[in-house]
Design a protein around this motif. Structure first.
Motif, PDB file in Angstrom:
ATOM      1  N   ARG A  10       0.846  -1.210   0.000  1.00  0.00           N
ATOM      2  CA  ARG A  10       0.000   0.000   0.000  1.00  0.00           C
ATOM      3  C   ARG A  10       0.876   1.252   0.000  1.00  0.00           C
ATOM      4  O   ARG A  10       1.861   1.322   0.716  1.00  0.00           O
ATOM      5  CB  ARG A  10      -0.894   0.031   1.249  1.00  0.00           C
ATOM      6  CG  ARG A  10      -1.783   1.287   1.317  1.00  0.00           C
ATOM      7  CD  ARG A  10      -1.992   1.772   2.737  1.00  0.00           C
ATOM      8  NE  ARG A  10      -0.740   2.004   3.411  1.00  0.00           N
ATOM      9  CZ  ARG A  10      -0.009   3.130   3.301  1.00  0.00           C
ATOM     10  NH1 ARG A  10      -0.427   4.133   2.543  1.00  0.00           N
ATOM     11  NH2 ARG A  10       1.148   3.256   3.952  1.00  0.00           N
ATOM     12  N   ARG A  11       0.544   2.196  -0.846  1.00  0.00           N
ATOM     13  CA  ARG A  11       1.293   3.458  -0.893  1.00  0.00           C
ATOM     14  C   ARG A  11       0.317   4.619  -0.894  1.00  0.00           C
ATOM     15  O   ARG A  11      -0.839   4.465  -1.262  1.00  0.00           O
ATOM     16  CB  ARG A  11       2.135   3.575  -2.177  1.00  0.00           C
ATOM     17  CG  ARG A  11       3.315   2.636  -2.290  1.00  0.00           C
ATOM     18  CD  ARG A  11       4.554   3.157  -1.570  1.00  0.00           C
ATOM     19  NE  ARG A  11       4.472   3.093  -0.122  1.00  0.00           N
ATOM     20  CZ  ARG A  11       4.615   1.966   0.614  1.00  0.00           C
ATOM     21  NH1 ARG A  11       4.849   0.836   0.057  1.00  0.00           N
ATOM     22  NH2 ARG A  11       4.526   2.021   1.929  1.00  0.00           N
ATOM     23  N   SER A  12       0.795   5.778  -0.507  1.00  0.00           N
ATOM     24  CA  SER A  12      -0.002   6.990  -0.664  1.00  0.00           C
ATOM     25  C   SER A  12      -0.049   7.329  -2.144  1.00  0.00           C
ATOM     26  O   SER A  12       0.993   7.469  -2.786  1.00  0.00           O
ATOM     27  CB  SER A  12       0.641   8.155   0.092  1.00  0.00           C
ATOM     28  OG  SER A  12       0.553   7.929   1.480  1.00  0.00           O
ATOM     29  N   ARG A  14      -1.348  10.009  -4.990  1.00  0.00           N
ATOM     30  CA  ARG A  14      -1.754  11.420  -5.060  1.00  0.00           C
ATOM     31  C   ARG A  14      -2.246  11.842  -6.444  1.00  0.00           C
ATOM     32  O   ARG A  14      -2.572  13.008  -6.649  1.00  0.00           O
ATOM     33  CB  ARG A  14      -0.602  12.307  -4.579  1.00  0.00           C
ATOM     34  CG  ARG A  14      -0.251  12.071  -3.105  1.00  0.00           C
ATOM     35  CD  ARG A  14       0.871  12.966  -2.623  1.00  0.00           C
ATOM     36  NE  ARG A  14       1.115  12.806  -1.196  1.00  0.00           N
ATOM     37  CZ  ARG A  14       1.923  11.872  -0.663  1.00  0.00           C
ATOM     38  NH1 ARG A  14       2.557  11.022  -1.448  1.00  0.00           N
ATOM     39  NH2 ARG A  14       2.079  11.800   0.656  1.00  0.00           N
ATOM     40  N   ASN A  67      -0.366  21.722  -0.113  1.00  0.00           N
ATOM     41  CA  ASN A  67      -0.277  20.349   0.392  1.00  0.00           C
ATOM     42  C   ASN A  67       0.006  19.440  -0.792  1.00  0.00           C
ATOM     43  O   ASN A  67      -0.571  19.627  -1.877  1.00  0.00           O
ATOM     44  CB  ASN A  67      -1.622  19.981   1.053  1.00  0.00           C
ATOM     45  CG  ASN A  67      -1.576  18.676   1.807  1.00  0.00           C
ATOM     46  OD1 ASN A  67      -1.154  17.649   1.290  1.00  0.00           O
ATOM     47  ND2 ASN A  67      -2.019  18.708   3.042  1.00  0.00           N
ATOM     48  N   TYR A 128      -3.911   9.701   2.897  1.00  0.00           N
ATOM     49  CA  TYR A 128      -4.436  10.453   4.047  1.00  0.00           C
ATOM     50  C   TYR A 128      -4.101  11.916   3.849  1.00  0.00           C
ATOM     51  O   TYR A 128      -2.954  12.261   3.570  1.00  0.00           O
ATOM     52  CB  TYR A 128      -3.758  10.005   5.348  1.00  0.00           C
ATOM     53  CG  TYR A 128      -4.134   8.634   5.820  1.00  0.00           C
ATOM     54  CD1 TYR A 128      -5.363   8.404   6.413  1.00  0.00           C
ATOM     55  CD2 TYR A 128      -3.246   7.572   5.707  1.00  0.00           C
ATOM     56  CE1 TYR A 128      -5.711   7.143   6.862  1.00  0.00           C
ATOM     57  CE2 TYR A 128      -3.578   6.305   6.154  1.00  0.00           C
ATOM     58  CZ  TYR A 128      -4.813   6.093   6.733  1.00  0.00           C
ATOM     59  OH  TYR A 128      -5.151   4.841   7.177  1.00  0.00           O
ATOM     60  N   GLY A 130      -4.198  15.020   6.186  1.00  0.00           N
ATOM     61  CA  GLY A 130      -4.455  15.463   7.557  1.00  0.00           C
ATOM     62  C   GLY A 130      -4.251  16.948   7.756  1.00  0.00           C
ATOM     63  O   GLY A 130      -4.783  17.541   8.700  1.00  0.00           O
ATOM     64  N   ARG A 167      11.754   3.462   5.491  1.00  0.00           N
ATOM     65  CA  ARG A 167      11.249   3.296   6.847  1.00  0.00           C
ATOM     66  C   ARG A 167      12.417   3.099   7.806  1.00  0.00           C
ATOM     67  O   ARG A 167      13.508   2.679   7.410  1.00  0.00           O
ATOM     68  CB  ARG A 167      10.337   2.056   6.931  1.00  0.00           C
ATOM     69  CG  ARG A 167       9.023   2.174   6.144  1.00  0.00           C
ATOM     70  CD  ARG A 167       8.183   3.323   6.661  1.00  0.00           C
ATOM     71  NE  ARG A 167       6.765   3.211   6.366  1.00  0.00           N
ATOM     72  CZ  ARG A 167       6.128   3.814   5.362  1.00  0.00           C
ATOM     73  NH1 ARG A 167       6.781   4.578   4.509  1.00  0.00           N
ATOM     74  NH2 ARG A 167       4.825   3.672   5.212  1.00  0.00           N
TER      75      ARG A 167
HETATM   76  C1  LIG Z   1      -2.193  11.133   9.849  1.00  0.00           C
HETATM   77  C2  LIG Z   1      -1.599  11.317   8.482  1.00  0.00           C
HETATM   78  C3  LIG Z   1      -1.708  12.549   7.851  1.00  0.00           C
HETATM   79  C4  LIG Z   1      -1.191  12.709   6.560  1.00  0.00           C
HETATM   80  N1  LIG Z   1      -1.367  13.922   5.928  1.00  0.00           N
HETATM   81  C5  LIG Z   1      -0.927  14.061   4.661  1.00  0.00           C
HETATM   82  C6  LIG Z   1      -1.176  15.271   3.969  1.00  0.00           C
HETATM   83  O1  LIG Z   1      -1.764  16.224   4.499  1.00  0.00           O
HETATM   84  N2  LIG Z   1      -0.753  15.367   2.683  1.00  0.00           N
HETATM   85  C7  LIG Z   1      -0.118  14.321   2.047  1.00  0.00           C
HETATM   86  O2  LIG Z   1       0.221  14.481   0.872  1.00  0.00           O
HETATM   87  N3  LIG Z   1       0.141  13.162   2.684  1.00  0.00           N
HETATM   88  C8  LIG Z   1      -0.244  13.006   3.972  1.00  0.00           C
HETATM   89  N4  LIG Z   1      -0.034  11.818   4.631  1.00  0.00           N
HETATM   90  C9  LIG Z   1       0.634  10.702   3.930  1.00  0.00           C
HETATM   91  C10 LIG Z   1       2.060  10.464   4.440  1.00  0.00           C
HETATM   92  O3  LIG Z   1       2.903  11.483   3.955  1.00  0.00           O
HETATM   93  C11 LIG Z   1       2.531   9.072   3.983  1.00  0.00           C
HETATM   94  O4  LIG Z   1       1.700   8.085   4.560  1.00  0.00           O
HETATM   95  C12 LIG Z   1       3.972   8.787   4.375  1.00  0.00           C
HETATM   96  O5  LIG Z   1       4.857   9.666   3.699  1.00  0.00           O
HETATM   97  C13 LIG Z   1       4.384   7.342   4.031  1.00  0.00           C
HETATM   98  O6  LIG Z   1       4.177   7.038   2.655  1.00  0.00           O
HETATM   99  P1  LIG Z   1       3.274   5.787   2.206  1.00  0.00           P
HETATM  100  O7  LIG Z   1       1.867   6.058   2.717  1.00  0.00           O
HETATM  101  O8  LIG Z   1       3.327   5.748   0.704  1.00  0.00           O
HETATM  102  O9  LIG Z   1       3.852   4.561   2.825  1.00  0.00           O
HETATM  103  C14 LIG Z   1      -0.513  11.630   5.918  1.00  0.00           C
HETATM  104  C15 LIG Z   1      -0.435  10.396   6.576  1.00  0.00           C
HETATM  105  C16 LIG Z   1      -0.973  10.237   7.825  1.00  0.00           C
HETATM  106  C17 LIG Z   1      -0.883   8.880   8.496  1.00  0.00           C
END
Ligand SMILES: Cc1cc2nc3c(=O)[nH]c(=O)nc-3n(C[C@H](O)[C@H](O)[C@H](O)COP(=O)(O)O)c2cc1C
Length: 186
Positions: A10-12, A14, A67, A128, A130, A167
């Motif tokens: 799983r990855r973020s 965008r 953001n 996410y 936030g 990580r």
């Molecule tokens: C509580 C929380 C808030 C986050 N807020 C943002 C955000 O406002 N903008 C964003 O681009 N990513 C946000 N993220 C994503 C993190 O940057 C991301 O999970 C982290 O860099 C790890 O990358 P991965 O999810 O691909 O493993 C957030 C993640 C969490 C858990």
């Protein structure tokens, strides 16, 4: 998908494929995953607002100011705004049971991760968000008193794979009996 594979891959995400809608039955399945998340005394204090309307997505996006995820809110097929009911989780007879106070944010996070992992299992991307103006979002969504937005999660079909940010090593955060003593040596 196997659980560990799902967690590790799983990855973020965008950026999402424009005009590719997430089917309703998948949204229902993901909400079922939310429904079965654990919570303090099974209080289930999360509330989820599903936003698909382009004008409203634009307004939600505007609340993020600058953001990395701003565009994701606009491109998403749907934005899930996870909110939490205040003053219930972690409390008994109106008094918080621990020094941590309200546990609703913790419960909400568990529900969110159920959602994100289930989405990934279906080939969908999430991120996410936030960092945004929470009070502005509360007003845009018409949240009643006592319910607050926590996090926005855009959902859609990823346009490309995202690279995994590094990580910490296990030996940097797992402690043996006492803080500061490494559990793992490698
Ligand atoms: C509580 C929380 C808030 C986050 N807020 C943002 C955000 O406002 N903008 C964003 O681009 N990513 C946000 N993220 C994503 C993190 O940057 C991301 O999970 C982290 O860099 C790890 O990358 P991965 O999810 O691909 O493993 C957030 C993640 C969490 C858990």
């Amino acid at each position: 998908m196997e659980t560990m594979e799902c967690i590790l891959t799983r990855r973020s995400i965008r950026h999402f494929a424009a005009d590719k809608e997430v089917p309703e039955e998948i949204i229902r399945e993901l909400m079922e995953a939310v429904r079965w998340a654990p919570s303090w005394a099974n209080t289930q204090t999360w509330e989820v607002v599903v936003v698909k309307n382009p004008d409203l997505k634009q307004k939600l996006s505007d609340t993020t100011r600058v953001n990395r995820g701003t565009q994701a809110i606009i491109e998403a097929s749907a934005v899930m705004v996870f909110c939490s009911r205040q003053g219930v989780s972690g409390a008994r007879d109106g008094v918080y049971a621990t020094a941590k106070g309200d546990w609703s944010m913790f419960d909400c996070a568990l529900a969110c991760q159920n959602f994100c992992l289930s989405a990934h299992n279906r080939g969908l991307g999430t991120v996410y968000i936030g960092r945004f103006q929470h009070q502005e979002v509360d007003t845009l969504l018409g949240l009643p008193q006592g319910i607050e937005s926590v996090v926005m999660i855009p959902l859609g079909y990823p346009v490309k794979e995202a690279k995994a940010p590094s990580r910490k090593a296990l030996n940097e955060f797992v402690h043996d009996e006492k803080f500061g003593y490494r559990y793992f040596t490698d």
